[in-house]
Design a protein around this motif. Structure first.
Motif, mmCIF file in Angstrom:
data_model
loop_
_atom_site.group_PDB
_atom_site.id
_atom_site.type_symbol
_atom_site.label_atom_id
_atom_site.label_comp_id
_atom_site.label_asym_id
_atom_site.label_seq_id
_atom_site.Cartn_x
_atom_site.Cartn_y
_atom_site.Cartn_z
ATOM 1 N N ILE A 106 33.264 58.960 -4.015
ATOM 2 C CA ILE A 106 32.593 57.720 -3.604
ATOM 3 C C ILE A 106 31.903 57.907 -2.258
ATOM 4 N N PHE A 107 32.612 58.499 -1.308
ATOM 5 C CA PHE A 107 32.064 58.615 0.043
ATOM 6 C C PHE A 107 31.263 59.901 0.258
ATOM 7 N N SER A 108 31.117 60.697 -0.789
ATOM 8 C CA SER A 108 30.294 61.903 -0.667
ATOM 9 C C SER A 108 28.809 61.569 -0.651
ATOM 10 N N ARG A 109 28.479 60.366 -1.055
ATOM 11 C CA ARG A 109 27.073 59.959 -1.118
ATOM 12 C C ARG A 109 26.938 58.518 -0.604
ATOM 13 N N PRO A 110 26.957 58.341 0.719
ATOM 14 C CA PRO A 110 26.849 56.984 1.259
ATOM 15 C C PRO A 110 25.431 56.441 1.131
ATOM 16 N N SER A 111 25.308 55.122 1.305
ATOM 17 C CA SER A 111 23.979 54.499 1.285
ATOM 18 C C SER A 111 23.250 54.859 2.580
ATOM 19 N N LEU A 112 22.001 54.465 2.676
ATOM 20 C CA LEU A 112 21.203 54.762 3.872
ATOM 21 C C LEU A 112 21.783 54.119 5.129
ATOM 22 N N THR A 113 22.484 53.014 4.952
ATOM 23 C CA THR A 113 23.090 52.333 6.102
ATOM 24 C C THR A 113 24.487 52.860 6.413
ATOM 25 N N GLY A 114 24.979 53.796 5.622
ATOM 26 C CA GLY A 114 26.287 54.391 5.855
ATOM 27 C C GLY A 114 27.410 53.739 5.066
ATOM 28 N N GLY A 115 27.101 52.699 4.295
ATOM 29 C CA GLY A 115 28.116 52.025 3.494
ATOM 30 C C GLY A 115 28.223 52.635 2.101
ATOM 31 N N ILE A 116 28.760 51.851 1.201
ATOM 32 C CA ILE A 116 28.934 52.302 -0.181
ATOM 33 C C ILE A 116 27.605 52.219 -0.918
ATOM 34 N N ASP A 117 27.234 53.288 -1.589
ATOM 35 C CA ASP A 117 26.012 53.327 -2.400
ATOM 36 C C ASP A 117 26.329 52.706 -3.764
ATOM 37 N N ILE A 118 25.740 51.546 -4.014
ATOM 38 C CA ILE A 118 26.046 50.787 -5.235
ATOM 39 C C ILE A 118 25.669 51.582 -6.486
ATOM 40 N N GLY A 119 24.510 52.215 -6.481
ATOM 41 C CA GLY A 119 24.086 53.018 -7.635
ATOM 42 C C GLY A 119 25.052 54.158 -7.916
ATOM 43 N N TRP A 120 25.529 54.800 -6.868
ATOM 44 C CA TRP A 120 26.489 55.902 -7.017
ATOM 45 C C TRP A 120 27.823 55.377 -7.552
ATOM 46 N N GLN A 122 28.208 52.818 -9.496
ATOM 47 C CA GLN A 122 28.011 52.542 -10.919
ATOM 48 C C GLN A 122 28.120 53.822 -11.733
ATOM 49 N N GLN A 123 27.567 54.907 -11.223
ATOM 50 C CA GLN A 123 27.628 56.181 -11.941
ATOM 51 C C GLN A 123 29.048 56.721 -11.994
ATOM 52 N N LEU A 124 29.826 56.465 -10.948
ATOM 53 C CA LEU A 124 31.196 56.987 -10.888
ATOM 54 C C LEU A 124 32.211 56.141 -11.651
ATOM 55 N N ALA A 125 31.789 54.992 -12.177
ATOM 56 C CA ALA A 125 32.731 54.075 -12.821
ATOM 57 C C ALA A 125 33.539 54.751 -13.925
ATOM 58 N N TYR A 126 32.939 55.661 -14.659
ATOM 59 C CA TYR A 126 33.647 56.337 -15.750
ATOM 60 C C TYR A 126 33.829 57.826 -15.468
ATOM 61 N N ALA A 127 33.763 58.202 -14.214
ATOM 62 C CA ALA A 127 33.953 59.610 -13.844
ATOM 63 C C ALA A 127 35.429 59.973 -13.962
ATOM 64 N N ASP A 128 35.669 61.203 -14.361
ATOM 65 C CA ASP A 128 37.038 61.718 -14.412
ATOM 66 C C ASP A 128 37.186 62.708 -13.261
ATOM 67 N N PRO A 129 37.771 62.291 -12.144
ATOM 68 C CA PRO A 129 37.859 63.182 -10.985
ATOM 69 C C PRO A 129 38.918 64.274 -11.122
ATOM 70 N N MET A 130 39.705 64.241 -12.170
ATOM 71 C CA MET A 130 40.796 65.206 -12.310
ATOM 72 C C MET A 130 40.395 66.493 -13.014
ATOM 73 N N THR A 131 39.159 66.583 -13.493
ATOM 74 C CA THR A 131 38.708 67.826 -14.093
ATOM 75 C C THR A 131 38.212 68.754 -12.990
ATOM 76 N N ILE A 133 35.349 70.241 -12.640
ATOM 77 C CA ILE A 133 34.057 69.694 -12.252
ATOM 78 C C ILE A 133 34.068 68.255 -12.731
ATOM 79 N N PRO A 134 34.045 67.284 -11.805
ATOM 80 C CA PRO A 134 34.123 65.878 -12.235
ATOM 81 C C PRO A 134 33.055 65.551 -13.269
ATOM 82 N N THR A 135 33.486 64.935 -14.356
ATOM 83 C CA THR A 135 32.561 64.581 -15.420
ATOM 84 C C THR A 135 32.307 63.090 -15.382
ATOM 85 N N ILE A 136 31.065 62.736 -15.643
ATOM 86 C CA ILE A 136 30.686 61.329 -15.630
ATOM 87 C C ILE A 136 30.317 60.932 -17.044
ATOM 88 N N GLY A 137 30.811 59.803 -17.465
ATOM 89 C CA GLY A 137 30.546 59.312 -18.812
ATOM 90 C C GLY A 137 31.826 58.813 -19.421
#
Length: 169
Positions: A106-120, A122-131, A133-137
């Protein structure tokens, strides 16, 4: 029968597995798809019960992660990324590696203002961080539920149902 299957699928989407099981059981007397869904829901409930029978800390971490994912994905509740991050942080504080990896993503790609990037987020919502290489989908471990092949399927003679089932395999 078809309406009961749809109600069951809707209940699963809203994470109300007991209602889903009830709908599928009511349709299960005439539907092979409903019977398959019953088996899947029952195995999910059994897995949930066995994970809760572990240590109290493991159960609380699992509950925190489930709640974080719920707010992250907007499953049954409005999407709330702030609450999701808060719950991921609580799970991380209790020792969850999955929560730590998700927060890292989540924090690897902050927004331009330094906060949470909403688009990122949304993409991470179904990410599996335990693999490795994290898979998204959609997670590969997710089993899909079934509908009947056609709305008129229950009106077909048994012989034709078997033919359709064999061709589908």
């Amino acid at each position: 029968m078809h309406a009961l299957i749809e109600l069951g699928l809707n209940a699963v989407t809203n994470e109300n597995l007991s209602d889903a099981l009830d709908y599928f059981r009511r349709a299960g007397t005439r539907s092979q798809a409903a019977q398959a869904n019953i088996r899947q829901i029952q195995s999910r409930l059994d897995a949930s019960r066995s994970s809760k029978s572990g240590s109290a800390n493991d159960a609380s971490i699992a509950e925190l992660l489930a709640a974080a994912r719920k707010y992250h994905r907007g499953t049954g509740v409005p999407v709330n990324y702030v609450e999701a991050v808060r719950l991921y942080r609580l799970a991380e504080a209790k020792g969850s590696l999955e929560a730590r990896r998700m927060l890292g993503l989540i924090f690897s790609r902050p927004s331009l203002t330094g906060g949470i990037d909403i688009g990122w987020m949304q993409q991470l919502a179904y990410a599996d961080p335990m693999t490795t290489i994290p898979t998204i989908g959609v997670p590969s471990t997710m089993e899909l539920l079934y509908r009947e092949p056609t709305p008129l399927y229950d009106l077909l003679p048994e012989f034709w149902r078997k033919q359709i089932t064999q061709v589908g395999r």
